[in-house]
Design a protein around this motif. Structure first.
Motif, PDB file in Angstrom:
ATOM      1  N   SER A 235     -24.742  74.668 -21.758  1.00  0.00           N
ATOM      2  CA  SER A 235     -23.814  74.084 -22.734  1.00  0.00           C
ATOM      3  C   SER A 235     -23.459  72.661 -22.337  1.00  0.00           C
ATOM      4  O   SER A 235     -23.350  72.332 -21.153  1.00  0.00           O
ATOM      5  N   ILE A 236     -23.296  71.866 -23.361  1.00  0.00           N
ATOM      6  CA  ILE A 236     -22.787  70.494 -23.204  1.00  0.00           C
ATOM      7  C   ILE A 236     -21.619  70.333 -24.159  1.00  0.00           C
ATOM      8  O   ILE A 236     -21.732  70.599 -25.352  1.00  0.00           O
ATOM      9  N   ASP A 237     -20.482  69.917 -23.626  1.00  0.00           N
ATOM     10  CA  ASP A 237     -19.268  69.723 -24.424  1.00  0.00           C
ATOM     11  C   ASP A 237     -18.722  68.332 -24.095  1.00  0.00           C
ATOM     12  O   ASP A 237     -18.227  68.108 -22.985  1.00  0.00           O
ATOM     13  N   THR A 238     -18.817  67.414 -25.041  1.00  0.00           N
ATOM     14  CA  THR A 238     -18.394  66.033 -24.758  1.00  0.00           C
ATOM     15  C   THR A 238     -16.964  65.801 -25.211  1.00  0.00           C
ATOM     16  O   THR A 238     -16.486  66.401 -26.176  1.00  0.00           O
ATOM     17  N   GLY A 239     -16.311  64.912 -24.527  1.00  0.00           N
ATOM     18  CA  GLY A 239     -14.941  64.545 -24.885  1.00  0.00           C
ATOM     19  C   GLY A 239     -14.890  63.588 -26.065  1.00  0.00           C
ATOM     20  O   GLY A 239     -15.916  63.127 -26.579  1.00  0.00           O
ATOM     21  N   ASP A 240     -13.675  63.298 -26.505  1.00  0.00           N
ATOM     22  CA  ASP A 240     -13.476  62.367 -27.605  1.00  0.00           C
ATOM     23  C   ASP A 240     -13.666  60.925 -27.140  1.00  0.00           C
ATOM     24  O   ASP A 240     -13.444  60.600 -25.958  1.00  0.00           O
ATOM     25  N   ALA A 241     -14.022  60.077 -28.080  1.00  0.00           N
ATOM     26  CA  ALA A 241     -14.105  58.630 -27.838  1.00  0.00           C
ATOM     27  C   ALA A 241     -13.224  57.927 -28.864  1.00  0.00           C
ATOM     28  O   ALA A 241     -13.458  58.035 -30.074  1.00  0.00           O
ATOM     29  N   ASP A 242     -12.176  57.251 -28.385  1.00  0.00           N
ATOM     30  CA  ASP A 242     -11.203  56.600 -29.267  1.00  0.00           C
ATOM     31  C   ASP A 242     -11.038  55.134 -28.867  1.00  0.00           C
ATOM     32  O   ASP A 242     -10.938  54.809 -27.680  1.00  0.00           O
ATOM     33  N   ALA A 243     -10.977  54.296 -29.875  1.00  0.00           N
ATOM     34  CA  ALA A 243     -10.749  52.868 -29.628  1.00  0.00           C
ATOM     35  C   ALA A 243      -9.771  52.323 -30.651  1.00  0.00           C
ATOM     36  O   ALA A 243      -9.903  52.578 -31.852  1.00  0.00           O
ATOM     37  N   THR A 244      -8.793  51.576 -30.177  1.00  0.00           N
ATOM     38  CA  THR A 244      -7.824  50.893 -31.036  1.00  0.00           C
ATOM     39  C   THR A 244      -7.823  49.416 -30.675  1.00  0.00           C
ATOM     40  O   THR A 244      -7.576  49.055 -29.522  1.00  0.00           O
ATOM     41  N   VAL A 245      -8.118  48.598 -31.649  1.00  0.00           N
ATOM     42  CA  VAL A 245      -8.153  47.140 -31.447  1.00  0.00           C
ATOM     43  C   VAL A 245      -7.206  46.495 -32.458  1.00  0.00           C
ATOM     44  O   VAL A 245      -7.322  46.731 -33.663  1.00  0.00           O
ATOM     45  N   ASP A 246      -6.287  45.702 -31.967  1.00  0.00           N
ATOM     46  CA  ASP A 246      -5.298  45.035 -32.820  1.00  0.00           C
ATOM     47  C   ASP A 246      -5.264  43.555 -32.448  1.00  0.00           C
ATOM     48  O   ASP A 246      -4.935  43.205 -31.315  1.00  0.00           O
TER      49      ASP A 246
END
Length: 375
Positions: A235-246
């Motif tokens: 099994s492969i379970d990847t985490g979230d990828a989040d980006a906030t640019v202001d």
């Protein structure tokens, strides 16, 4: 000039000049180069035999804040005017043929000039690279194989606040009055009053801003491999990828108030009861000039704000695994929030509600008060 005998020659010349010049100029050259690299991935667990194999990476997060505040000018000048002026030629004797003259010449000028200029060159280069992926678990035998990656979170905030001018030329007290009297002078007398009053109030404000923001965000929880494993589940379970640019750019604001008075509130001229063949002259020259020039130039870099966001939770491989449960690949979410706001080039001329600037405050606080005028 009064009570002088015949054939007297009397002259009064008064020249009064008030000049105030204020020149304020700022130049800011700012360059920020920020490179952030956070990596919890790039792990390998290969060629193991007889047990479970697990890769569990931690989270990778980065917060970058860039704030540039520069170039503010403040100036306030009282556009003062002369008080009451009284000019009198009275009760002087006659002219016995010597071409004598009674003369008053009064010149008053008031000049106020405020010049304010700002130049700002800002270059922000931000590079953020977050990686919890790129893990390999290959060629393992006799156990379960699990790859679980952490989240990758990036927050980048860039704020540029530059170039604000405010200037005020106020009238102070009201201008005074001018009273001219030629009276009761003898025959054949030559009586002259010349009055010149001038008021010039000028404000020149200019801003130039060249702002470039180059932002590159790369967040990767994917690109994992679990191949050629035998005898267990994979099994492969990847985490979230989040980006906030202001990104917020505020540049080039001018506010000016011109209330310099014309310097003459009341005018009274009286010529009376002079002798026969007297020559009586009153010459008045009154002028008032209010002038304002406000210019702004805003350039947002050669390519405006160049923002690149690359989020990856995929590109995972589970291939050629044998004698186990069905392989499983679960990818995390990829979320990007990018906001760019440009507020630039505003001129206000007239009745400006200027804030009260506290003493001892720095440029940043003053700029925020100035920018509040234009919000």
């Amino acid at each position: 000039i009064s009570g002088n005998g015949s054939d007297s020659d009397n002259t009064v010349e008064v020249t009064q000049t008030n000049a105030t010049t204020v020149t304020q100029s700022n130049t800011a050259n700012i360059s920020n180069n920020i490179d952030v690299d956070v990596d919890t991935g790039d792990n390998e667990a290969e060629d193991n035999t007889g047990g479970d194999v697990t890769i569990d990476t931690g989270d990778a997060s980065a917060t970058v804040g860039v704030s540039n505040t520069a170039n503010t000018n403040q100036a306030s000048v009282n556009g003062c005017c002369p008080d009451d002026v009284t000019l009198t030629i009275k009760g002087n004797g006659s002219d016995g043929g010597n071409n004598d003259e009674n003369k008053i010449k009064f010149n008053s000028s008031n000049v106020n000039v405020i010049g304010q200029s700002n130049n700002a060159n800002i270059d922000n280069d931000v590079d953020v690279d977050l990686d919890t992926g790129d893990n390999d678990a290959n060629d393992n035998t006799g156990g379960d194989v699990s790859v679980e990656t952490g989240d990758a979170d990036a927050t980048v905030t860039v704020s540029n606040n530059v170039n604000a001018n405010w200037a005020a030329i106020t009238g102070g007290t009201s201008g005074g009055g001018v009273a001219v009297e030629i009276s009761g002078n003898g025959s054949d007398s030559d009586n002259t009053v010349e009055v010149t009053l001038g008021s010039v109030n000028t404000i020149n404000q200019s801003n130039n801003a060249d702002i470039s923001n180059d932002i590159d965000v790369d967040a990767d929880t994917g690109d994992n491999e679990a191949k050629d494993n035998t005898g267990g589940s994979v099994s492969i379970d990847t985490g979230d990828a989040d980006a906030t640019v202001d990104v917020s750019n505020m540049a080039n604001f001018n506010a000016a108030e011109l209330a310099g008075c014309g310097c003459v509130e009341d005018l009274e001229v009286l010529v009376k009861d002079n002798g026969t063949d007297s020559d009586n002259t009153v010459e008045l020259n009154l002028g008032s000039v209010l002038a304002a020039a406000q210019t702004n130039n805003f350039e947002n870099g050669e390519k405006c704000d160049e923002i690149s966001v690359d989020l990856d939770t995929g590109d995972n491989d589970v291939n050629d695994n044998t004698f186990g449960d069905d392989p499983s690949v679960t990818t995390g979410d990829a979320d990007a929030d990018v906001q760019v706001e440009n507020t630039a080039n505003s001129n206000v001329l007239g009745d400006v509600d200027f804030p009260d600037f506290p003493s001892g405050e720095g440029t940043s606080s003053i700029l925020l008060l100035l920018f509040a005028l234009f919000s």
